[in-house]
Design a protein around this motif. Structure first.
Motif, PDB file in Angstrom:
ATOM      1  N   SER B  84       0.878  -1.197   0.000  1.00  0.00           N
ATOM      2  CA  SER B  84       0.000   0.000   0.000  1.00  0.00           C
ATOM      3  C   SER B  84       0.896   1.222   0.000  1.00  0.00           C
ATOM      4  CB  SER B  84      -0.906  -0.007   1.223  1.00  0.00           C
ATOM      5  OG  SER B  84      -0.142   0.203   2.386  1.00  0.00           O
ATOM      6  N   GLY B  85       0.306   2.395  -0.231  1.00  0.00           N
ATOM      7  CA  GLY B  85       1.078   3.631  -0.213  1.00  0.00           C
ATOM      8  C   GLY B  85       2.095   3.666  -1.341  1.00  0.00           C
ATOM      9  N   MET B  86       3.323   4.139  -0.961  1.00  0.00           N
ATOM     10  CA  MET B  86       4.366   4.292  -1.969  1.00  0.00           C
ATOM     11  C   MET B  86       4.734   2.972  -2.612  1.00  0.00           C
ATOM     12  SD  MET B  86       7.000   6.971  -0.387  1.00  0.00           S
ATOM     13  CE  MET B  86       6.533   8.520   0.249  1.00  0.00           C
ATOM     14  N   ASP B 205      -4.396  15.444   7.738  1.00  0.00           N
ATOM     15  CA  ASP B 205      -3.420  14.344   7.714  1.00  0.00           C
ATOM     16  C   ASP B 205      -3.422  13.645   6.372  1.00  0.00           C
ATOM     17  OD1 ASP B 205      -2.718  14.921  10.227  1.00  0.00           O
ATOM     18  OD2 ASP B 205      -3.540  13.109  11.173  1.00  0.00           O
ATOM     19  N   ALA B 206      -4.633  13.369   5.880  1.00  0.00           N
ATOM     20  CA  ALA B 206      -4.742  12.660   4.592  1.00  0.00           C
ATOM     21  C   ALA B 206      -4.125  13.491   3.493  1.00  0.00           C
ATOM     22  CB  ALA B 206      -6.221  12.384   4.293  1.00  0.00           C
ATOM     23  N   SER B 211       0.120  14.179  -0.444  1.00  0.00           N
ATOM     24  CA  SER B 211       1.098  15.014  -1.144  1.00  0.00           C
ATOM     25  C   SER B 211       2.490  14.378  -1.060  1.00  0.00           C
ATOM     26  CB  SER B 211       1.114  16.427  -0.562  1.00  0.00           C
ATOM     27  OG  SER B 211       1.634  16.413   0.742  1.00  0.00           O
ATOM     28  N   ARG B 212       2.729  13.687   0.047  1.00  0.00           N
ATOM     29  CA  ARG B 212       4.014  12.997   0.171  1.00  0.00           C
ATOM     30  C   ARG B 212       4.130  11.899  -0.895  1.00  0.00           C
ATOM     31  NH1 ARG B 212       5.787  10.459   5.980  1.00  0.00           N
ATOM     32  NH2 ARG B 212       7.766   9.537   5.327  1.00  0.00           N
ATOM     33  N   PHE B 216       6.667  11.491  -4.177  1.00  0.00           N
ATOM     34  CA  PHE B 216       7.432  10.298  -4.516  1.00  0.00           C
ATOM     35  C   PHE B 216       7.166   9.860  -5.955  1.00  0.00           C
ATOM     36  CE2 PHE B 216       7.205   5.667  -5.034  1.00  0.00           C
ATOM     37  CZ  PHE B 216       8.547   5.370  -4.900  1.00  0.00           C
ATOM     38  N   ALA B 217       5.855   9.926  -6.322  1.00  0.00           N
ATOM     39  CA  ALA B 217       5.498   9.497  -7.671  1.00  0.00           C
ATOM     40  C   ALA B 217       6.214  10.345  -8.709  1.00  0.00           C
ATOM     41  CB  ALA B 217       3.979   9.581  -7.858  1.00  0.00           C
ATOM     42  N   ASP B 218       6.272  11.663  -8.481  1.00  0.00           N
ATOM     43  CA  ASP B 218       6.948  12.537  -9.445  1.00  0.00           C
ATOM     44  C   ASP B 218       8.430  12.207  -9.539  1.00  0.00           C
ATOM     45  OD1 ASP B 218       4.629  13.782  -9.993  1.00  0.00           O
ATOM     46  OD2 ASP B 218       4.990  15.585  -8.767  1.00  0.00           O
TER      47      ASP B 218
END
Lengths: 357, 240
Positions: B84-86, B205-206, B211-212, B216-218
């Motif tokens: 999940s996440g990054m 928080d979300a 945005s974090r 990372f995706a960029d």
């Protein structure tokens, strides 16, 4: 999610049980058991009022004036005394015991006896009229009583003062007539009857003057005083209903209550038409003073004083206020026993707010 | 007309008796609001746990990613697991990369676009998961007081009808009815206030976490684009 839901439910259950247990019934308010304190509303009027009564008499629950011997009562009498008419002069103790009606009175009151008066008055009227209109045959007959009268006054005046009560009727006759001016009259008409001339006309004028002098001597008040058998030294006509008790000589501070004033205000206000659209009413106050008789009717004319406002508006408002007062006569609902306090009235009108103080 | 009368002035004013004395509608409102409160706190607990976990995962992944480990190797270890996440973003991008190169990429521009799309989709799916149920918090926060107020109004209405019926205005008769009606508003506020606070906190928080991940995706997209250029140049050099 399930776990958190369960967690939350358990949490709520815990909090609710805690609340139900420890937040139970809040403590009741402590209400101190204080006894109710009675409060009476006492109008200040009560404290400033002086009730009519007798100054020398001992204190009693209700102040009362001296009870009189006179059996009948006079309505709304304010002044103590034995009189049948309410006179303001206080009663003077008599030197001699008197039978009230013809009591120790100055000459004038002696004249008051009823029988002689009409005759004299008649004769006077006749003497005045007749010379002017027509001659003397009748006139000749009239003077008789005068001639009889003339001698009397001098001797009688002295005794009248000293023994007033003895024989009032006899004494009374002379006093009225003795005017010296009357004498020529009697003679003149005889002349005029014989030779009616221009001189006579002049004479007539003189006579008229004489008669008018007569008239000026003739004092209506005196006659009234003669007619009415009241004795000024007897005071007023008020009689105490109970034993006399301590009090002032007059009831004072017996002012109109707020309600009665409101009622009066209402009566005037009802008849006071508004003057919408008149300019210059700002700050204008009309002070109207007038006198009332015991029936609530006005005596004389209301006097209006104005302050503030423009000249034209003042004139309009003075008329309006006068009309309002005259229209609302007679004033109703003014208590008769407080006549003293409303006999003279001052009413302030404020046209800018259409209010009456 | 139905005459509503007060049975007797109740001296018992505990919460429980207030609740039991209340009318049907007011009871329903109170139960609903308590349910809402339970749901709010369930979400709060859930989100707190979940956001904590997501943050920890992000930290751990970033550490591994920037440790200089080969991307191929990382991909191999991660693709086996539920990520999940990054991690999920990384895996989706790598999968697209792999597919394209295994079949022989024709156009580098098309490849770059495909990878970006794949990462966008994963990113939005992840942020959606993060923000799930925050909407109900917002609803409870805004509607709770009104629902409570409704219960109060109904309660006071019935209690006034009862006063009219009993023909007594004694405060001892009037007070319990009004107190029980006010309880509804109290519960409404009790549910709404935490809901509003939690909604504000969790949506912030979300936003931060999302945005974090976007960052990372960029970054990863830039890395991959460099890689693509290098890979395309090698065959040309080889051909020359």
């Amino acid at each position: 999610m399930k776990t958190s839901l369960v967690t939350s439910a358990v949490l709520h259950a815990l909090v609710l049980t805690w609340a139900l247990v420890s937040l139970g019934s809040p403590a009741d308010f402590e209400v101190a058991d204080v006894e109710a304190m009675p409060v009476d509303m006492v109008p200040i009027e009560e404290l400033t009022k002086l009730q009519q009564g007798d100054k020398e008499a001992p204190k009693a629950e209700i102040p009362s004036v001296t009870p009189t011997k006179r059996p009948d009562t006079v309505e709304n009498a304010e002044n103590v005394g034995e009189n049948k008419v309410d006179i303001k002069t206080p009663p003077k103790p008599d030197a001699k015991p008197s039978n009230n009606e013809s009591a120790a009175a100055p000459e004038k009151t002696e004249k008051a006896l009823p029988t002689p008066d009409p005759v004299k008055e008649d004769s006077k009227e006749i003497t005045e009229e007749k010379p002017a209109s027509e001659p003397a045959t009748e006139v000749a007959s009239l003077p008789e009583p005068k001639q009889e009268v003339k001698p009397d006054p001098k001797p009688e005046e002295q005794p009248a003062e000293e023994k007033p009560a003895e024989n009032p009727d006899a004494e009374a006759l002379p006093d009225k007539v003795p005017t010296p001016v009357a004498k020529p009259k009697v003679e003149q008409p005889a002349q005029t009857a014989k030779t009616p001339d221009r001189k006579n006309e002049e004479n007539k004028k003189e006579k008229k003057k004489a008669s008018s002098q007569n008239e000026s001597d003739f004092n209506a008040d005196e006659v009234a005083a003669l007619l009415n058998k009241t004795d000024p030294t007897n005071g007023g006509a008020k009689s105490g209903k109970t034993e006399k008790a301590f009090g002032a000589s007059k009831t004072t501070g017996n002012t109109l209550s707020q309600n009665e004033m409101d009622a009066l205000r209402g009566q005037i206000q009802k008849n006071w038409s508004s003057f919408a659209g008149i300019e210059g009413l700002d700050g204008m106050i009309l002070k109207v003073s007038f006198e009332l008789d015991p029936q609530g009717n006005i005596v004389g004319q209301p006097e209006v004083e104005t302050t503030g406002g423009s000249e034209a508006a003042r004139r309009t408002m003075i008329g309006s206020v006068r009309r309002a007062i005259l229209k609302s006569l007679p004033f109703q609902g003014l208590p008769a026993d407080k006549y003293d306090s409303w006999r003279e009235m001052v009413v302030n009108f404020d046209p800018s707010s259409m209010s009456i103080q | 007309m139905e005459q509503v009368g007060l049975a007797a002035a109740t001296t018992d004013v505990t919460l429980w008796s207030l609740f039991m004395e209340a009318g049907f509608v007011v009871k329903l409102v109170m139960l609903g609001l308590i349910g809402a409160s339970v749901w709010t706190w369930a979400i709060v607990v859930d989100k707190t746990l979940k956001y904590g976990k997501v943050r920890r995962q992000l930290d751990a992944f970033e550490q591994v990613f920037w440790s200089g480990q080969s991307l191929e190797e990382l991909y191999r270890t991660l693709s086996d697991r539920q990520t999940s996440g990054m991690g999920a973003i990384f895996v989706s991008a790598m999968r697209e990369w792999k597919k394209s190169f295994e079949r022989g990429a024709r156009s580098p521009i098309g490849l770059q676009m495909r990878i970006d799309r794949a990462m966008d989709v994963t990113l939005s799916r992840e942020s959606e998961a993060l923000e799930a149920r925050l909407g109900s918090l917002a609803t409870i926060g805004s509607a709770g007081p009104f629902v409570g107020l409704f219960g109060t109004v109904v309660g006071i209405m019935t209690s006034f009808q009862a006063i009219a019926g009993s023909k007594s205005t004694n405060l001892a008769v009037v007070a319990p009815g009004i107190a029980e009606a006010l309880l509804a508003t109290a519960i409404g506020l009790l549910a709404a206030i935490p809901a509003v606070i939690a909604y504000n906190k969790f949506s912030a928080d979300a936003g931060k976490i999302t945005s974090r991940m976007e960052g990372f995706a960029d970054e990863f997209s830039a890395i991959l684009s460099r890689q693509i250029d290098e890979k395309l140049q090698q065959p040309r050099q080889a051909a020359q």
